[in-house]
Design an enzyme around this catalytic site. Sequence first.
Site, short mmCIF file in Angstrom:
data_model
loop_
_atom_site.label_atom_id
_atom_site.label_comp_id
_atom_site.label_asym_id
_atom_site.label_seq_id
_atom_site.Cartn_x
_atom_site.Cartn_y
_atom_site.Cartn_z
N ARG A 59 -0.01 -23.69 29.75
CA ARG A 59 0.47 -22.34 29.42
C ARG A 59 1.60 -22.44 28.42
O ARG A 59 2.24 -23.46 28.27
CB ARG A 59 0.94 -21.63 30.70
CG ARG A 59 -0.20 -21.41 31.69
CD ARG A 59 0.25 -20.68 32.94
NE ARG A 59 0.55 -19.29 32.66
CZ ARG A 59 1.77 -18.76 32.76
NH1 ARG A 59 2.78 -19.46 33.15
NH2 ARG A 59 1.95 -17.49 32.47
N LYS A 124 5.29 -29.88 40.88
CA LYS A 124 4.03 -29.28 40.42
C LYS A 124 2.84 -30.21 40.67
O LYS A 124 2.82 -31.35 40.22
CB LYS A 124 4.15 -28.95 38.93
CG LYS A 124 2.92 -28.26 38.36
CD LYS A 124 3.27 -27.44 37.15
CE LYS A 124 2.06 -26.98 36.39
NZ LYS A 124 2.37 -25.99 35.37
N ARG A 260 21.34 -22.33 39.90
CA ARG A 260 21.90 -22.34 41.26
C ARG A 260 21.14 -23.26 42.19
O ARG A 260 21.29 -23.21 43.38
CB ARG A 260 21.92 -20.92 41.83
CG ARG A 260 23.11 -20.13 41.36
CD ARG A 260 22.90 -18.66 41.57
NE ARG A 260 22.05 -18.12 40.53
CZ ARG A 260 21.44 -16.96 40.61
NH1 ARG A 260 21.52 -16.26 41.70
NH2 ARG A 260 20.72 -16.52 39.61
C1 BTN Z 1 -0.29 -25.01 33.02
O1 BTN Z 1 0.21 -25.12 34.15
O2 BTN Z 1 0.43 -25.01 32.01
C2 BTN Z 1 -1.78 -24.84 32.88
C3 BTN Z 1 -2.50 -26.16 32.81
C4 BTN Z 1 -4.00 -26.03 32.69
C5 BTN Z 1 -4.66 -27.36 32.46
C6 BTN Z 1 -6.15 -27.29 32.54
S1 BTN Z 1 -6.92 -28.90 32.58
C7 BTN Z 1 -8.49 -28.15 32.37
C8 BTN Z 1 -8.32 -27.04 31.35
N1 BTN Z 1 -8.42 -27.55 30.00
C9 BTN Z 1 -7.26 -27.44 29.33
O3 BTN Z 1 -7.08 -27.80 28.16
N2 BTN Z 1 -6.34 -26.85 30.11
C10 BTN Z 1 -6.86 -26.54 31.42
#
Ligand code: BTN
Length: 264
Positions: A59, A124, A260
């Site tokens: 993202r 994460k 915080r």
């Molecule tokens: C995030 O948390 O930033 C989202 C990550 C999403 C990763 C997945 S892996 C399969 C699919 N192909 C990609 O290029 N991205 C998503």
Amino acid sequence: MTEDQLALELGPDLVDLFDSIRVFDQVDSTNSELIRQIKSEPTGTRIALANSQTAGRGRRGRQWQSPANSGIYLSVSRPFTNSADRLQSLSLVTGLSVINALAANLIPELLLKWPNDILFQGKKLAGILLELQQSESQLNVVFGIGINVALPERTIAEIDRPVTDLYAITGKQADRPKIVATIVRELFANIQRFEKEGFAAFQSDWNRQDNYLDKDVVIHVGEKRINGRSLGVDQSGALVLQTDKGKEFISGGEIIPTLRGATE
Ligand code: BTN
């Protein structure tokens, strides 16, 4: 993982739902792969899975580290008839589907971070990237799901936030075909429910598994940062924040770590 292994785990009923199921040893990004497939043929329901990605996308323009056999790199796509403005809440439904599928595979203590990260003890484990492909005739949604399975030490060191993986959580090798099949089954059942009942049907399940409910957070919306106490999500999937100025309803953005001490 091979296409045969995946088809076996999906079972005939789910296999029948899809026009295409592909497993790549390596691809740039499974999301990009499905977007290419949709551009050449807009109708159809598809799965693309890869053992590694050379240009995995996250993202907000971030990279998604995707070394070989260290993660689940999964994209699923499907045509939609309703408008794109419900995409935000669909992305919450995806997060919920993934967390419920992982829990069904006995991965304990997972929580959600709005809009759709999955955390274990504040670190994460999985992320989700939904992308829209709108052509004249058809709106398709690509659901991209990345789960850390067993990340090499050097990859963990390269990521600028606390991360974990399935191996660290369970101490066992993950059964990737089984996990992928459970996610696809859960996601498609939930999409059907979402189309009938909207996000309201998922609101309480989402809030029950929210890592930040009733905690102080900072939300990143574009270039803006908003401080407040998280009151969970409302019926539309917007994050409700109690701020000094009253309640704010935020429908695009993400939680960032507070100074915080709240962990991301
Ligand atoms: C995030 O948390 O930033 C989202 C990550 C999403 C990763 C997945 S892996 C399969 C699919 N192909 C990609 O290029 N991205 C998503």
